[in-house]
Design an enzyme around this catalytic site. Structure first.
Site, PDB file in Angstrom:
ATOM      1  N   SER A 172      25.898  60.818  29.320  1.00 59.92           N
ATOM      2  CA  SER A 172      25.997  62.255  29.596  1.00 59.92           C
ATOM      3  C   SER A 172      27.271  62.699  30.302  1.00 59.92           C
ATOM      4  CB  SER A 172      24.801  62.714  30.427  1.00 59.92           C
ATOM      5  OG  SER A 172      23.679  62.869  29.596  1.00 59.92           O
ATOM      6  N   SER A 231      24.722  65.332  28.325  1.00 62.29           N
ATOM      7  CA  SER A 231      24.149  66.522  28.888  1.00 62.29           C
ATOM      8  C   SER A 231      25.080  67.278  29.843  1.00 62.29           C
ATOM      9  CB  SER A 231      22.859  66.168  29.624  1.00 62.29           C
ATOM     10  OG  SER A 231      23.132  65.378  30.763  1.00 62.29           O
ATOM     11  N   LYS A 256      27.518  69.783  38.389  1.00 62.40           N
ATOM     12  CA  LYS A 256      26.442  69.900  37.410  1.00 62.40           C
ATOM     13  C   LYS A 256      25.199  70.440  38.100  1.00 62.40           C
ATOM     14  CE  LYS A 256      24.109  66.978  33.923  1.00 62.40           C
ATOM     15  NZ  LYS A 256      24.106  65.612  33.316  1.00 62.40           N
TER      16      LYS A 256
END
Lengths: 99, 473
Positions: free
Chosen positions: B173, B149, B74
Site C-alpha cells: 500500500s 491503499s 494518511k
C-alpha cells in the site's frame, strides 16, 4: 465444490455482527466461494514439519513494570461516544421487558 | 515548489523564504487541486500557527531536523485533537486522543503536518476506489487510479501538495501507489517504525513508511521515525543506522525469473527492469537469476492471514464506544449489527467475512494454520536467500496505472494487483519502490528492491545509486 452455503453465511454474519439482505447475501456467498477456491491453492504445498509463523518479531518480549498511569481523562474517553451523559457512555437497552 | 527538503532547508537558512510562506503555498496548491480528492482535511490554522512558531525557532537557531518540512499523513494515523477516519463512515467525526509515535517524532523535529490524506477504507484496496469519501485521481492522468491503499499520499506528493507523506503498507500500500504516481515509496522492516497510533488492519503485516520525491527524503524521514517505542511491543530494539550515509558498494542481486516472466506482466515493464539489471551488472554488480517457486501462493497466503487479522482488529467498531451508531438501533444487538452493516463499506465487509470464516471452528487448521505454515516456509526461503544475496530486484507492479473503474467488479483480479508486493510483508523484509520506469504509453512504473531485514541503510544506498543512474525525472 462450494464450501460456503447460505447457512454458513448466516452463521458468519452472526459471528461478525453484520447483516446481509437477500441480494447482498447471494453476492457475498459467491465472493467467498471464489475467494476460497483461490486460496485453496495453498493445499498444493507440503508444509509438514513446519511450525506456523505467528510472531514476526523474534526478540524476547520485555515486560514493563506494572505501574498505574493515566493516559486519557474521563472527559476524553467520553468525547467520541455516540451517546453519553456526564459520566457514562449510554448504550441501548440490553433486555426487552416485553419479550 | 520544493522537490526535496534540502532545497527548502537552504532557502530557509539564507532567509529566502519562511516556513509561513511555504505552508501558505502548499495550502493554496491543495485548494487548486481539490479535484484530485487527495486530502480529506487540511489542518490549515494549526499548520499556520506551527509555521509561525517554527520560524521563530529558526531565527533562534533552535529548530529541529525537519524544520518546516510540510508532510501529509494518511487518514489512518492518529494526531491528537485532529479527526481520523481510516476513510470509513464508521469513524465519521472521530477525533484522536493521542498522537501516533511516528507522527510525534516528526512533530518533535518541527515538521508541519498539513492534513490527512484519503486512502482505501481501513487501508484495504489497491486503487483508492474503496474510500467512503470518494476516489482519488492520479495527478499524472486524471482518468487513472493513483494506486492504493495510500493513494492520497502518493497523489499529494506527486502533485506538489506537500513535500512528503506518510502511508502504511500491509501488502504493498505504499510501494504500489508510489509506482503508479512515479515517486519513492519505502516500507521498512517489520518492527522498524512503531505502529502505535496506526489504525490496525493486519497487525503482523502493517508498517508505516514515507512517500517522497527523493531517496534522501525517504532516508531522512526513516531516520526520524525509526527505533524502539515502549508503546509498541513489536517495535524492534535493534539500534537504528545512519540512513543518510549512503555507501556505494558492489552488490549481489537476486532476480526472480518467475516474477519477471509472469504471464500477467506488461512486456515493457519486463524489458525496462531487465535493461536496468543488465546495466547494473555492467557497472560491476553481480546479478543472478534465482528460482522462486512460490509466486502463485503469495497472494492466497496474504489474503487468508490478513483477513483473519482484520476480522479480529475490526471487531472493536461496535457502535457503542466511539464512531458511528446507527439510527436504526433498537437494542444492544441491533446497535452492533446495524452500525457495522451501515458503517463499513463492501470490501471491508467482504474481508471481515472471509477472515471470520478462516478463523471459525472446523476451518481454522485448513486455512489459517496452513497459511501460517506457508508464511514460515516463505520466511525461511527469504532468510536463506539473503545469506547469499544483498538485494532482490523485481518490478513493483506488473503494469502501469489502470483506468478508474476498470477492476472494481472482480475482487480477485484486484487482489492480484499486489502479486509482487505482498512478499516483503509476508516475510517482514524492508522494500522500496523506485521511480525509474517509463512506458511508451507515457506512464510510470516502479522498480522494487527488497533487502535483508533491518538493512535499510544498504537498501537506501543501493536505491540511491539506481535512482541517480536511471531516473527519468
Amino acid at each position: 465444490m462450494s464450501k460456503v452455503t447460505e447457512e454458513t453465511i448466516n452463521k458468519l454474519a452472526e459471528l461478525a455482527k453484520l447483516e446481509f439482505d437477500e441480494n447482498s447475501k447471494t453476492q457475498i456467498q459467491n465472493d467467498l466461494n471464489k475467494m476460497l477456491s483461490f486460496v485453496d491453492k495453498l493445499n498444493e504445498l507440503d508444509t509438514d514439519g513446519l511450525e506456523p509463523l505467528i510472531y514476526m518479531n523474534n526478540e524476547q518480549t520485555i515486560l514493563r513494570d506494572d505501574e498505574v498511569a493515566s493516559d486519557i481523562t474521563q472527559d476524553e474517553a467520553l468525547s467520541n461516544a455516540p451517546q453519553k451523559d456526564s459520566d457514562y457512555i449510554k448504550v441501548p437497552k440490553v433486555l426487552d421487558k416485553e419479550k | 515548489m520544493y522537490r526535496s527538503y534540502s532545497e527548502l532547508k537552504s532557502n530557509l537558512s539564507t532567509n529566502k523564504t519562511s516556513v509561513l510562506q511555504v505552508v501558505a503555498h502548499y495550502v493554496s496548491q491543495i485548494e487548486k487541486n481539490k479535484h484530485l480528492n487527495a486530502f480529506l482535511e487540511v489542518f490549515e490554522d494549526d499548520a499556520l500557527n506551527r509555521a509561525r512558531e517554527i520560524d521563530k525557532k529558526i531565527s533562534q537557531n533552535k529548530a529541529g531536523k525537519l524544520a518546516g518540512m510540510v508532510i501529509g499523513i494518511k487518514d489512518n494515523l492518529c494526531y491528537k485533537g485532529h479527526k481520523v477516519s481510516a476513510s470509513s463512515k464508521i469513524l465519521e467525526g472521530f477525533k484522536s486522543l493521542y498522537t501516533a509515535t511516528a507522527v510525534q517524532r516528526l512533530l518533535d523535529e518541527d515538521a508541519i503536518i498539513i492534513g490527512r490524506l484519503n486512502c482505501d477504507e481501513f487501508a484495504m484496496g489497491s486503487s483508492n476506489e474503496n474510500s467512503a469519501y470518494g476516489k482519488v485521481l492520479n495527478p499524472i492522468n486524471n482518468k487513472l487510479v493513483p494506486g492504493g491503499s495510500s493513494g492520497g499520499s502518493a497523489a499529494a506528493v506527486k502533485a506538489g501538495l506537500c513535500m512528503a507523506a506518510l502511508g502504511s503498507d500491509t501488502g504493498g500500500s505504499i510501494r504500489q501507489p508510489a509506482s503508479f504516481c512515479d515517486i519513492v515509496g519505502l516500507k521498512p522492516s517489520y518492527g522498524r517504525i512503531s505502529r502505535y497510533g496506526l489504525i490496525a488492519y493486519a497487525s503482523s503485516f502493517d508498517q508505516i513508511g514515507p512517500l517522497t520525491n527523493t531517496i534522501e527524503d525517504a532516508a531522512l524521514l526513516l531516520q526520524v521515525m525509526a527505533g524502539k517505542d515502549e508503546m509498541d511491543s513489536t517495535s524492534s530494539s535493534k539500534p537504528t543506522d545512519d540512513y543518510l550515509s549512503f555507501e556505494k558498494k558492489k552488490n549481489k542481486i537476486a532476480i526472480f525469473s518467475s516474477f519477471i516472466n509472469h504471464s500477467g506482466i506488461d512486456h515493457e515493464v519486463k524489458n525496462g527492469i531487465n535493461s536496468i539489471l543488465s546495466k547494473l551488472e555492467a557497472q560491476g554488480h553481480e546479478v543472478e537469476a534465482v528460482d522462486f517457486p512460490y509466486l502463485d501462493y503469495l497472494v492466497p497466503t496474504y489474503y487468508v492471514l490478513t483477513t483473519a487479522e482484520a476480522s479480529s482488529n475490526l471487531a472493536r467498531y461496535d457502535g457503542i464506544h466511539y464512531g458511528y451508531r446507527s439510527e436504526n438501533t433498537v437494542d444492544m444487538e441491533t446497535a452492533y449489527k446495524k452500525s457495522r452493516t451501515e458503517g463499513f463499506g463492501e470490501e471491508v465487509k467482504r474481508r471481515i467475512m472471509l477472515g471470520t470464516f478462516v478463523l471459525s471452528s472446523g476451518y481454522y487448521d485448513a486455512y489459517y494454520s496452513k497459511a501460517q505454515k506457508v508464511r514460515r516456509l516463505l520466511k525461511n526461503t527469504m532468510d536463506e536467500l539473503f545469506e547469499k544475496f544483498d538485494h532482490i530486484v523485481i518490478p513493483t507492479s506488473p503494469h502501469t496505472p489502470f483506468q478508474i473503474g476498470q477492476q472494481v467488479d472482480d475482487p480477485i483480479k484486484m487482489y492480484l494487483e499486489d502479486i509482487f508486493t505482498v512478499l516483503a510483508n509476508l516475510s517482514g523484509n524492508p522494500a522500496i519502490s523506485l521511480p525509474v520506469g517509463k512506458h511508451s504509453n507515457g506512464l510510470p512504473f516502479g522498480l522494487q528492491v527488497i533487502s535483508k531485514n533491518f538493512c535499510e541503510r544498504e537498501m537506501l544506498s543501493f536505491s540511491k545509486e539506481i535512482v541517480d543512474n536511471f531516473s527519468h525525472n
